[in-house]
Design an enzyme around this catalytic site. Sequence first.
Site, PDB file in Angstrom:
ATOM      1  N   CYS A  71      -9.661  27.445  16.772  1.00 48.03           N
ATOM      2  CA  CYS A  71     -10.533  26.390  16.244  1.00 48.03           C
ATOM      3  C   CYS A  71     -11.835  27.041  15.761  1.00 48.03           C
ATOM      4  CB  CYS A  71     -10.832  25.382  17.357  1.00 48.03           C
ATOM      5  SG  CYS A  71     -12.178  24.244  16.941  1.00 48.03           S
ATOM      6  N   GLN A 131      -2.188   4.622   4.069  1.00 51.47           N
ATOM      7  CA  GLN A 131      -1.386   5.096   5.201  1.00 51.47           C
ATOM      8  C   GLN A 131      -0.938   6.530   4.939  1.00 51.47           C
ATOM      9  OE1 GLN A 131       1.558   1.725   6.450  1.00 51.47           O
ATOM     10  NE2 GLN A 131       1.003   1.365   4.325  1.00 51.47           N
ATOM     11  N   ASP A 190      -1.465  12.478   2.433  1.00 45.70           N
ATOM     12  CA  ASP A 190      -1.700  13.429   1.339  1.00 45.70           C
ATOM     13  C   ASP A 190      -3.113  13.219   0.782  1.00 45.70           C
ATOM     14  OD1 ASP A 190      -1.757  11.478  -0.880  1.00 45.70           O
ATOM     15  OD2 ASP A 190       0.405  11.265  -0.567  1.00 45.70           O
ATOM     16  N   HIS A 233      -3.996   6.750   8.828  1.00 45.64           N
ATOM     17  CA  HIS A 233      -3.002   7.520   9.591  1.00 45.64           C
ATOM     18  C   HIS A 233      -3.323   9.012   9.629  1.00 45.64           C
ATOM     19  CE1 HIS A 233       0.366   4.230   9.185  1.00 45.64           C
ATOM     20  NE2 HIS A 233      -0.589   3.902  10.030  1.00 45.64           N
ATOM     21  N   ALA A 257       5.243   2.305  -9.167  1.00 46.20           N
ATOM     22  CA  ALA A 257       3.780   2.236  -9.080  1.00 46.20           C
ATOM     23  C   ALA A 257       3.109   2.823 -10.322  1.00 46.20           C
ATOM     24  CB  ALA A 257       3.310   2.980  -7.837  1.00 46.20           C
ATOM     25  N   THR A 297       4.342   0.192  -0.083  1.00 49.51           N
ATOM     26  CA  THR A 297       4.606   0.303   1.360  1.00 49.51           C
ATOM     27  C   THR A 297       5.711  -0.668   1.758  1.00 49.51           C
ATOM     28  OG1 THR A 297       3.686   0.101   3.602  1.00 49.51           O
ATOM     29  CG2 THR A 297       2.611  -1.193   1.887  1.00 49.51           C
ATOM     30  N   SER A 298       6.555  -0.221   2.702  1.00 50.03           N
ATOM     31  CA  SER A 298       7.674  -1.053   3.145  1.00 50.03           C
ATOM     32  C   SER A 298       7.214  -2.165   4.080  1.00 50.03           C
ATOM     33  CB  SER A 298       8.711  -0.182   3.856  1.00 50.03           C
ATOM     34  OG  SER A 298       8.124   0.437   4.987  1.00 50.03           O
TER      35      SER A 298
HETATM   36  P1  OAD Z   1       8.058   3.758   3.556  1.00 50.16           P
HETATM   37  O1  OAD Z   1       8.886   4.944   3.254  1.00 50.16           O
HETATM   38  O2  OAD Z   1       8.384   2.970   4.759  1.00 50.16           O
HETATM   39  O3  OAD Z   1       8.075   2.730   2.340  1.00 50.16           O
HETATM   40  C1  OAD Z   1       7.829   3.161   1.032  1.00 50.16           C
HETATM   41  C2  OAD Z   1       7.888   1.942   0.119  1.00 50.16           C
HETATM   42  O4  OAD Z   1       7.555   2.383  -1.187  1.00 50.16           O
HETATM   43  C3  OAD Z   1       9.249   1.267   0.039  1.00 50.16           C
HETATM   44  O5  OAD Z   1       9.092  -0.137   0.148  1.00 50.16           O
HETATM   45  C4  OAD Z   1       9.778   1.660  -1.338  1.00 50.16           C
HETATM   46  O6  OAD Z   1      10.561   0.647  -1.940  1.00 50.16           O
HETATM   47  C5  OAD Z   1       8.473   1.820  -2.098  1.00 50.16           C
HETATM   48  N1  OAD Z   1       8.561   2.764  -3.230  1.00 50.16           N
HETATM   49  C6  OAD Z   1       9.326   3.874  -3.350  1.00 50.16           C
HETATM   50  N2  OAD Z   1       9.119   4.467  -4.533  1.00 50.16           N
HETATM   51  C7  OAD Z   1       8.188   3.719  -5.185  1.00 50.16           C
HETATM   52  C8  OAD Z   1       7.561   3.797  -6.454  1.00 50.16           C
HETATM   53  N3  OAD Z   1       7.832   4.779  -7.304  1.00 50.16           N
HETATM   54  N4  OAD Z   1       6.670   2.836  -6.791  1.00 50.16           N
HETATM   55  C9  OAD Z   1       6.380   1.820  -5.929  1.00 50.16           C
HETATM   56  N5  OAD Z   1       6.950   1.683  -4.724  1.00 50.16           N
HETATM   57  C10 OAD Z   1       7.838   2.616  -4.347  1.00 50.16           C
HETATM   58  O7  OAD Z   1       6.531   4.268   3.585  1.00 50.16           O
HETATM   59  P2  OAD Z   1       5.233   3.529   4.191  1.00 50.16           P
HETATM   60  O8  OAD Z   1       5.348   2.061   4.056  1.00 50.16           O
HETATM   61  O9  OAD Z   1       4.052   4.207   3.629  1.00 50.16           O
HETATM   62  O10 OAD Z   1       3.345   6.626   9.432  1.00 50.16           O
HETATM   63  O11 OAD Z   1       5.358   3.913   5.719  1.00 50.16           O
HETATM   64  C11 OAD Z   1       4.344   3.491   6.600  1.00 50.16           C
HETATM   65  C12 OAD Z   1       4.160   4.509   7.689  1.00 50.16           C
HETATM   66  O12 OAD Z   1       5.414   4.762   8.318  1.00 50.16           O
HETATM   67  C13 OAD Z   1       3.718   5.868   7.214  1.00 50.16           C
HETATM   68  O13 OAD Z   1       2.328   5.972   7.040  1.00 50.16           O
HETATM   69  C14 OAD Z   1       4.195   6.772   8.293  1.00 50.16           C
HETATM   70  C15 OAD Z   1       5.575   6.175   8.503  1.00 50.16           C
HETATM   71  O14 OAD Z   1       6.140   6.377   9.728  1.00 50.16           O
HETATM   72  C16 OAD Z   1       3.166   7.681  10.247  1.00 50.16           C
HETATM   73  O15 OAD Z   1       3.693   8.761  10.095  1.00 50.16           O
HETATM   74  C17 OAD Z   1       2.225   7.379  11.367  1.00 50.16           C
END
Ligand code: OAD
Length: 236
Positions: free
Chosen positions: A136, A91, A94, A109, A219, A176-177
């Site tokens: 472009c 997702q 980067d 994404h 991680a 991921t959350s």
């Molecule tokens: P979130 O910010 O929602 O969640 C990040 C998760 O990573 C959380 O559950 C944290 O507990 C966990 N976390 C933080 N630090 C960590 C570490 N060092 N090791 C392991 N886990 C860790 O990010 P995403 O789930 O990626 O979409 O969010 C999903 C999507 O929502 C993104 O792709 C983005 C956002 O809106 C778009 O922009 C379309």
Amino acid sequence: MEAGGKVVVLTGAGISAESGVPTFRDADGLWEGHRVEDVATPEAYAHQPHVVHRFYDARRAALTTVEPNPAHHALARLEEVLGDDLLVVTQNVDDLHERAGSLRVHHMHGHLRSAWCQSCGARTVWHDDLAHGPACPSCGEPALRPDIVWFGEIPHGMDLIEEALAEATLFVSIGTSSMVYPAAGFVRAARLLGARTLELNLDRSAASSVFDETRHGPASLLVPAWVEELLAASRA
Ligand code: OAD
């Protein structure tokens, strides 16, 4: 952890957190400092393109200051052994998986280092700012937008992901959350389709209870340990 079969790994912002890329929903996350509707929707881009461009230009520029961490490197090492039997669906926008050496990465994404022309539809590898309205390279129109899937838009390659989930014997979710669909639903789909499911996350996510197994921690520690475990099982 049993060896063999196909593995699908879903990554989120947590895998890049220890590299210095901010997550979205943690206390210091991007959505704490910005309203989603101001910077990550087609409507925001239509009404205030400069605000949206500035947000993504800053994030693109920040990529030059970060490096992959041991979690990205461990997944690249796993791919060296599994080859086509591993797909990383990320997702993240980067490029840290690629810079760690992963080749089979699907950016559902979108990608900060890609620009999408709203005039001719071409996608171009892009490292610079977009806010000043550069032309472009394909059609010359100043119509480049960040190649990011915004809220309300359809993620890239859902067919490809569904096929991979159908074939997977193991589905692993990292950092991921599980708050954003459709990615948050992959664990249920994978389970229904017969895969074993494992979550590696700093703390409980919205989907933790759905996984066969959940491990909590950073991680950079959990992912290399799991990869070593899997590779040891495949050697046994
Ligand atoms: P979130 O910010 O929602 O969640 C990040 C998760 O990573 C959380 O559950 C944290 O507990 C966990 N976390 C933080 N630090 C960590 C570490 N060092 N090791 C392991 N886990 C860790 O990010 P995403 O789930 O990626 O979409 O969010 C999903 C999507 O929502 C993104 O792709 C983005 C956002 O809106 C778009 O922009 C379309």
